[in-house]
Design a protein around this motif. Structure first.
Motif, PDB file in Angstrom:
ATOM      1  N   GLU A 198      30.306  37.982  38.757  1.00  0.00           N
ATOM      2  CA  GLU A 198      31.325  38.015  39.816  1.00  0.00           C
ATOM      3  C   GLU A 198      31.544  36.790  40.298  1.00  0.00           C
ATOM      4  OE1 GLU A 198      30.585  41.422  42.307  1.00  0.00           O
ATOM      5  OE2 GLU A 198      31.741  42.816  40.747  1.00  0.00           O
ATOM      6  N   ASP A 199      32.352  35.887  39.619  1.00  0.00           N
ATOM      7  CA  ASP A 199      32.492  34.412  40.056  1.00  0.00           C
ATOM      8  C   ASP A 199      33.727  33.914  40.605  1.00  0.00           C
ATOM      9  OD1 ASP A 199      33.742  34.961  37.613  1.00  0.00           O
ATOM     10  OD2 ASP A 199      33.007  33.352  36.732  1.00  0.00           O
ATOM     11  N   HIS A 224      39.989  36.551  35.593  1.00  0.00           N
ATOM     12  CA  HIS A 224      41.182  37.888  35.663  1.00  0.00           C
ATOM     13  C   HIS A 224      41.957  37.689  37.220  1.00  0.00           C
ATOM     14  CE1 HIS A 224      39.740  39.443  31.953  1.00  0.00           C
ATOM     15  NE2 HIS A 224      38.523  39.005  32.503  1.00  0.00           N
ATOM     16  N   PHE A 225      42.111  36.617  37.475  1.00  0.00           N
ATOM     17  CA  PHE A 225      42.863  36.514  39.006  1.00  0.00           C
ATOM     18  C   PHE A 225      43.878  37.151  38.956  1.00  0.00           C
ATOM     19  CE2 PHE A 225      39.693  33.075  39.979  1.00  0.00           C
ATOM     20  CZ  PHE A 225      39.349  33.623  41.044  1.00  0.00           C
ATOM     21  N   ASP A 226      44.939  37.205  37.846  1.00  0.00           N
ATOM     22  CA  ASP A 226      46.094  37.889  37.766  1.00  0.00           C
ATOM     23  C   ASP A 226      45.927  39.383  37.952  1.00  0.00           C
ATOM     24  OD1 ASP A 226      47.088  35.631  36.949  1.00  0.00           O
ATOM     25  OD2 ASP A 226      47.646  36.036  35.054  1.00  0.00           O
ATOM     26  N   VAL A 257      46.680  43.932  41.942  1.00  0.00           N
ATOM     27  CA  VAL A 257      46.223  44.793  43.092  1.00  0.00           C
ATOM     28  C   VAL A 257      46.694  44.546  44.585  1.00  0.00           C
ATOM     29  CG1 VAL A 257      44.142  46.124  44.108  1.00  0.00           C
ATOM     30  CG2 VAL A 257      44.037  45.312  41.745  1.00  0.00           C
ATOM     31  N   LEU A 258      46.501  43.254  44.923  1.00  0.00           N
ATOM     32  CA  LEU A 258      46.924  43.126  46.202  1.00  0.00           C
ATOM     33  C   LEU A 258      48.389  43.283  46.302  1.00  0.00           C
ATOM     34  CD1 LEU A 258      46.474  41.681  49.033  1.00  0.00           C
ATOM     35  CD2 LEU A 258      47.086  39.406  47.848  1.00  0.00           C
ATOM     36  N   ASP A 261      37.519  46.243  38.800  1.00  0.00           N
ATOM     37  CA  ASP A 261      36.707  45.996  37.680  1.00  0.00           C
ATOM     38  C   ASP A 261      35.878  47.405  37.407  1.00  0.00           C
ATOM     39  OD1 ASP A 261      37.836  43.808  37.418  1.00  0.00           O
ATOM     40  OD2 ASP A 261      36.148  42.582  37.494  1.00  0.00           O
ATOM     41  N   ASP A 262      35.377  48.011  38.552  1.00  0.00           N
ATOM     42  CA  ASP A 262      34.530  49.264  38.372  1.00  0.00           C
ATOM     43  C   ASP A 262      35.391  50.144  37.684  1.00  0.00           C
ATOM     44  OD1 ASP A 262      32.086  48.324  39.275  1.00  0.00           O
ATOM     45  OD2 ASP A 262      32.387  48.764  41.407  1.00  0.00           O
ATOM     46  N   ALA A 263      36.690  50.405  38.321  1.00  0.00           N
ATOM     47  CA  ALA A 263      37.433  51.475  37.592  1.00  0.00           C
ATOM     48  C   ALA A 263      37.734  50.989  36.235  1.00  0.00           C
ATOM     49  CB  ALA A 263      38.888  51.717  38.495  1.00  0.00           C
ATOM     50  N   LEU A 264      38.305  49.748  35.789  1.00  0.00           N
ATOM     51  CA  LEU A 264      38.598  49.256  34.697  1.00  0.00           C
ATOM     52  C   LEU A 264      37.505  49.399  33.608  1.00  0.00           C
ATOM     53  CD1 LEU A 264      41.125  47.657  33.194  1.00  0.00           C
ATOM     54  CD2 LEU A 264      39.373  45.851  33.512  1.00  0.00           C
TER      55      LEU A 264
END
Ligand code: GLU
Length: 278
Positions: free
Chosen positions: A42-43, A78-80, A85-86, A200-203
């Motif tokens: 988580e960076d 994965h900022f895209d 999501v936002l 990410d937890d869902a993905l």
């Protein structure tokens, strides 16, 4: 569904014994269930996270006896995804731009009616569209905050009905109210831990989130985001935190407690686990 859990450290320093306990607990749960164990870096905080810590994390966890699926997801790649999501939350009308400085937010909190709590609960009046457009055009910095009032309106009865199962504490009401209107993204970063972790937890198909009890109070916010985004809510287990002889939690700056220093001193992982009781 295959039992799936993860360890999700932020590479801002060396892992300490508290991280080892968390990683071990999650890995062991996955092993017992014949499930999947995922390591995720988580960076997103690119100023504090340093790539040189990634390899130390891998070395520490291998020494501890863990194994995980490859490739390891690095959130900074994965900022895209998080921007999308936002975008969905903006479309739903549940977030708003907040241009206030930290000092202004603290003043607002102090002025709030007694009992409103030590958190920010949004502006008295929403900002006019013209003023907002003008300030954006001027290049002012801002944060996107989640409006709990708007979430209540959008979700209706579902807002009050949100729940989650904590394997230690039992069934919990997921009440995000004590957190107020939290920041979900800053103009310059574009995301936050909350958006990235929920996405990410869902993905990655997490069925179980095993993490320290210091994150327990944030879980209602994560359940709220899952509800807004139509994502499943996993089962949670917020485990106890290891403490030192003075009862203090371990910190990354406490060098003696780092796994790197322990393994370099010649201790085995078994000795470390026996010493700390896990
Ligand atoms: N990255 C977070 C941390 O290092 C953990 C996130 C989580 O387990 O949900 O504290």
């Amino acid at each position: 569904m295959t039992f799936t859990t993860r360890f999700a450290p932020s590479p801002t320093g060396h892992l300490h014994i508290g991280h080892a306990f968390s990683a071990w607990t999650a890995w062991q749960a996955a092993s017992e269930k014949g499930g999947r164990f995922i390591l995720r870096l988580e960076d997103i905080d690119t100023t504090r996270c340093k790539p040189e810590f990634d390899q130390v994390i891998f070395d520490d966890l291998i020494w501890l006896g863990l194994d995980w699926e490859l490739p390891v997801r690095r959130q900074s790649e994965h900022f895209d995804d998080y921007a999308r999501v936002l975008e969905r939350l903006i479309e739903k009308g549940v977030v708003y731009r907040c241009f206030k400085t930290r000092a202004e937010i603290l003043e607002d909190i102090a002025r709030a009616p007694h009992g409103a709590g030590e958190v920010y609960r949004g502006p008295a009046e929403p900002m006019g569209a013209d003023e907002e457009a003008e300030r954006v055009a001027q290049g002012e910095s801002y944060a996107w905050r989640l409006s709990l009032d708007r979430c209540r309106e959008v979700l209706g009865e579902r807002f009050g009905a949100m729940r989650f199962l904590d394997e230690i504490k039992g069934e919990q009401a997921a009440d995000p109210d004590p957190l107020g209107d939290v920041i979900l993204a800053r103009k310059d970063v574009g995301t936050s831990y909350h958006i990235a972790v929920v996405h990410d937890d869902a993905l990655q198909g997490m069925t179980h989130i095993i993490r320290g009890e210091d994150l327990f109070e944030l879980t209602p916010l994560h359940v709220l985001l899952q509800t807004l985004l139509d994502l499943p809510t996993p089962v949670y287990r917020h485990h106890r935190l290891l403490t030192d002889a003075k009862g203090q939690r371990f910190a990354k700056r406490n060098l003696a407690a780092t796994l790197k220093s322990m393994r370099e001193s010649g201790m085995s992982a078994e000795e470390v686990r026996a010493k700390w009781g896990f």
